[in-house]
Scaffold this motif. Structure first.
Motif, PDB file in Angstrom:
ATOM      1  N   ILE A 271      17.749  32.386  24.596  1.00 16.99           N
ATOM      2  CA  ILE A 271      18.544  31.618  25.553  1.00 16.99           C
ATOM      3  C   ILE A 271      18.289  30.121  25.366  1.00 16.99           C
ATOM      4  O   ILE A 271      19.226  29.323  25.335  1.00 16.99           O
ATOM      5  CB  ILE A 271      18.220  32.070  26.986  1.00 16.99           C
ATOM      6  N   ALA A 272      17.023  29.762  25.207  1.00 20.72           N
ATOM      7  CA  ALA A 272      16.689  28.339  25.067  1.00 20.72           C
ATOM      8  C   ALA A 272      17.353  27.732  23.834  1.00 20.72           C
ATOM      9  O   ALA A 272      17.871  26.605  23.886  1.00 20.72           O
ATOM     10  CB  ALA A 272      15.176  28.169  24.988  1.00 20.72           C
ATOM     11  N   THR A 273      17.381  28.467  22.730  1.00 22.12           N
ATOM     12  CA  THR A 273      17.955  27.914  21.506  1.00 22.12           C
ATOM     13  C   THR A 273      19.479  28.022  21.490  1.00 22.12           C
ATOM     14  O   THR A 273      20.135  27.510  20.583  1.00 22.12           O
ATOM     15  CB  THR A 273      17.391  28.618  20.256  1.00 22.12           C
ATOM     16  N   SER A 274      20.045  28.711  22.479  1.00 23.35           N
ATOM     17  CA  SER A 274      21.504  28.825  22.528  1.00 23.35           C
ATOM     18  C   SER A 274      22.140  27.614  23.198  1.00 23.35           C
ATOM     19  O   SER A 274      23.355  27.425  23.132  1.00 23.35           O
ATOM     20  CB  SER A 274      21.912  30.109  23.274  1.00 23.35           C
ATOM     21  N   PHE A 275      21.311  26.832  23.875  1.00 28.33           N
ATOM     22  CA  PHE A 275      21.836  25.614  24.500  1.00 28.33           C
ATOM     23  C   PHE A 275      21.911  24.508  23.456  1.00 28.33           C
ATOM     24  O   PHE A 275      20.908  24.149  22.852  1.00 28.33           O
ATOM     25  CB  PHE A 275      20.927  25.151  25.649  1.00 28.33           C
TER      26      PHE A 275
ATOM     27  N   SER B 169      26.698  22.992  25.272  1.00 27.83           N
ATOM     28  CA  SER B 169      27.403  24.275  25.226  1.00 27.83           C
ATOM     29  C   SER B 169      26.391  25.397  25.046  1.00 27.83           C
ATOM     30  O   SER B 169      25.237  25.154  24.696  1.00 27.83           O
ATOM     31  CB  SER B 169      28.408  24.282  24.075  1.00 27.83           C
ATOM     32  N   PHE B 170      26.844  26.605  25.317  1.00 25.87           N
ATOM     33  CA  PHE B 170      25.957  27.764  25.211  1.00 25.87           C
ATOM     34  C   PHE B 170      26.535  28.713  24.160  1.00 25.87           C
ATOM     35  O   PHE B 170      27.563  29.339  24.381  1.00 25.87           O
ATOM     36  CB  PHE B 170      25.849  28.457  26.579  1.00 25.87           C
ATOM     37  N   ASN B 171      25.881  28.808  23.025  1.00 23.87           N
ATOM     38  CA  ASN B 171      26.383  29.633  21.934  1.00 23.87           C
ATOM     39  C   ASN B 171      25.297  30.606  21.498  1.00 23.87           C
ATOM     40  O   ASN B 171      24.355  30.231  20.798  1.00 23.87           O
ATOM     41  CB  ASN B 171      26.791  28.711  20.769  1.00 23.87           C
ATOM     42  N   LEU B 172      25.450  31.861  21.903  1.00 26.09           N
ATOM     43  CA  LEU B 172      24.420  32.865  21.647  1.00 26.09           C
ATOM     44  C   LEU B 172      24.258  33.139  20.152  1.00 26.09           C
ATOM     45  O   LEU B 172      23.148  33.328  19.648  1.00 26.09           O
ATOM     46  CB  LEU B 172      24.763  34.169  22.376  1.00 26.09           C
ATOM     47  N   GLU B 173      25.385  33.125  19.447  1.00 23.38           N
ATOM     48  CA  GLU B 173      25.323  33.431  18.023  1.00 23.38           C
ATOM     49  C   GLU B 173      24.525  32.355  17.279  1.00 23.38           C
ATOM     50  O   GLU B 173      23.720  32.646  16.402  1.00 23.38           O
ATOM     51  CB  GLU B 173      26.740  33.501  17.459  1.00 23.38           C
ATOM     52  N   ALA B 174      24.782  31.117  17.703  1.00 19.07           N
ATOM     53  CA  ALA B 174      24.058  30.011  17.083  1.00 19.07           C
ATOM     54  C   ALA B 174      22.579  30.092  17.454  1.00 19.07           C
ATOM     55  O   ALA B 174      21.693  29.879  16.617  1.00 19.07           O
ATOM     56  CB  ALA B 174      24.629  28.679  17.551  1.00 19.07           C
ATOM     57  N   GLY B 175      22.335  30.447  18.705  1.00 19.96           N
ATOM     58  CA  GLY B 175      20.956  30.585  19.167  1.00 19.96           C
ATOM     59  C   GLY B 175      20.211  31.621  18.348  1.00 19.96           C
ATOM     60  O   GLY B 175      19.056  31.433  17.955  1.00 19.96           O
TER      61      GLY B 175
END
Lengths: 377, 89
Positions: A237-241, A245-251
């Motif tokens: 979750i922390a790395t998705s920010f 924006s909030f991108n789970l795939e990128a996180g």
């Protein structure tokens, strides 16, 4: 006293950590299937089968996984197996159902009285260490069951691992019954009885075989898993920010390395450590954990050089694997059969600061790794 | 045979009190004691895990062992403020 309790430490069973606070009580008693009764001068005594049912094995399986292990007890009191007479042997055990089942399945073809103490649903060795499989409980249970009316025995057979909690001289003074310590493992009881209640020296030693160690590690793994999943989720979750924006795939792309490290550390600290314990160098467990962790890091880097792409991540991965492996290793002292409290105290004092420093280092360098990586997405 | 940290077990044995009843040999899970010339001898002190079974079963007070809850978690807990005296199990 054993370093810690071992909920599964029935003879031939394994050790785990922590069997609950000293006053914990099971909320119910389990049924023993296939009971019959025998009439005695002290009333009806339940006769237990010496063959276990599928239900017994299922219960054992669940308990080995750590499911409901604090609530797996039978009613204390006097039981019988076979067709005992007033001169049949009296065998004492704990009211942890796993202990009781392991005992009775070795008594096939034997007639005996089984005195089950109220160890609060805990196995013999653990309960003996806590004092619940103790002198007072034994004396009280002998009186409460009117054992002397049922059996004219002059001796009672205690499991050897109960000796930590039972003071034979006091028992003799109170009850005039002589305590004889039987073998460590229930499977040796038939031979012990045939051999005029005498034990070979090999029957008196406690071993720590592979299967026992792996059973412990399975319990360690399942207990720790939820914390690892929480840590992994938090990092994901922390790395998705990123960039508001909030991108789970990128996180996931960013934190993959962290999850891999966690998975590797968990497996190494539990299963691999348990497997390799007899061969890991050094006497303190934390140091054994260090060597194991260092080896795993080396193998990881040699076989997967492409996975880590910076000095920051290298330090983060190494510090984390070492910290986690050493922590599990140190904790394993509490589930082992040959560690002493004095030794555990010494190595805890020596290595806990080092482990803490490693965790801190890991945390700092994961933050550095992911702050840099954030720019790459 | 797996061995732990040597020269650390807190076990004291007073041979003069020994009456040769062999209880310590009967109860020890690691063969710390042996029997020689009618008395017990401390044969393998470093194998001692401080369980205290020998001390508890010696009717003659020949053995002293420092026992206690030894799991690392409980030990660490006891170092933290406010948790002194609470044992985990």
């Amino acid at each position: 006293m054993p370093d810690s309790c071992s909920q599964n430490k029935a003879p031939n069973a394994t050790k785990e950590c922590c069997c609950g606070p000293i006053h914990h009580r099971p909320s119910q008693y389990r049924t023993i299937h296939g009971l019959t009764t025998v009439e005695t001068s002290a009333g009806s005594v339940p006769v237990v089968p010496t063959r276990l049912t599928a239900g017994d094995y299922w219960g054992r399986f669940l308990v080995r996984l750590g499911i409901n292990r604090m609530n797996y007890a039978i009613r204390p009191g006097l039981y019988a197996c076979g067709n005992p007479k007033s001169d049949s042997p009296v065998i004492v055990t704990a009211n942890y159902k796993l202990t009781f089942d392991i005992l009775r399945k070795e008594l096939e073809g034997i007639s005996a009285w089984i005195l089950v103490l109220d160890s609060k649903g805990v196995n013999v060795w653990c309960a003996a260490g806590k004092g619940t499989f103790g002198t007072e409980e034994l004396i009280q249970r002998i009186k409460a069951t009117n054992l002397k009316r049922v059996s004219n025995t002059k001796e009672i057979i205690l499991p050897q691992l109960g000796a930590t909690g039972i003071a034979a001289p006091s028992v003799q003074k109170s009850t005039s019954l002589r305590v004889i310590y039987g073998p460590v493992e229930a499977k040796d009881i038939p031979r012990f009885l045939e051999n005029k209640k005498r034990c070979g020296m090999e029957m008196r030693k406690v071993r720590f075989p592979l299967l026992s160690r792996l059973e412990i590690s399975l319990f360690e793994f399942t207990s720790a898993l939820k914390w690892f999943l929480i840590a992994a989720s938090a990092m994901l979750i922390a790395t998705s920010f990123h960039d508001n924006s909030f991108n789970l795939e990128a996180g996931w792309g960013i934190s993959k390395l962290f999850h891999l490290t966690l998975a590797l550390s968990l497996s190494t600290g539990t299963f691999l450590f348990a497997l390799l314990l007899p061969w890991l160098p050094a006497r303190p467990f934390a140091l054994k954990g260090f060597w194991l962790g260092a080896s795993v890091i080396t193998i990881f880097l040699v076989f997967f050089p492409g996975l880590n792409d910076s000095v920051h991540s290298l330090i983060a991965i190494s510090a984390t694997i070492l910290a986690i492996t050493m922590s599990f290793a140190l904790a394993f002292t509490g589930s082992s059969t040959f560690t002493s409290l004095s030794g555990v105290r010494k190595e805890t004092r020596r290595f806990l600061p080092i482990i803490s420093l490693l965790f801190l280092t890991g945390l700092v360098f994961w933050i550095l790794t992911f702050s840099n990586a954030g720019g790459k997405v | 045979m797996m061995r732990y940290i040597p020269n650390i077990a807190r076990i004291e044995y007073n041979k003069t009190r020994c009456k040769g009843c062999k209880r310590c040999i009967e109860v020890c899970p690691h063969a710390v004691f042996a029997f020689k010339h009618g008395k017990a001898v401390l044969a393998d002190r470093d194998a001692c895990m401080e369980c205290g079974a020998c001390m508890r079963n010696c009717a003659f007070g020949a053995i002293q062992v420092e026992t206690g809850v030894g799991c690392a978690a409980a030990l660490i807990g006891s170092y933290l403020p406010g948790r002194k005296g609470k044992i985990c199990c």
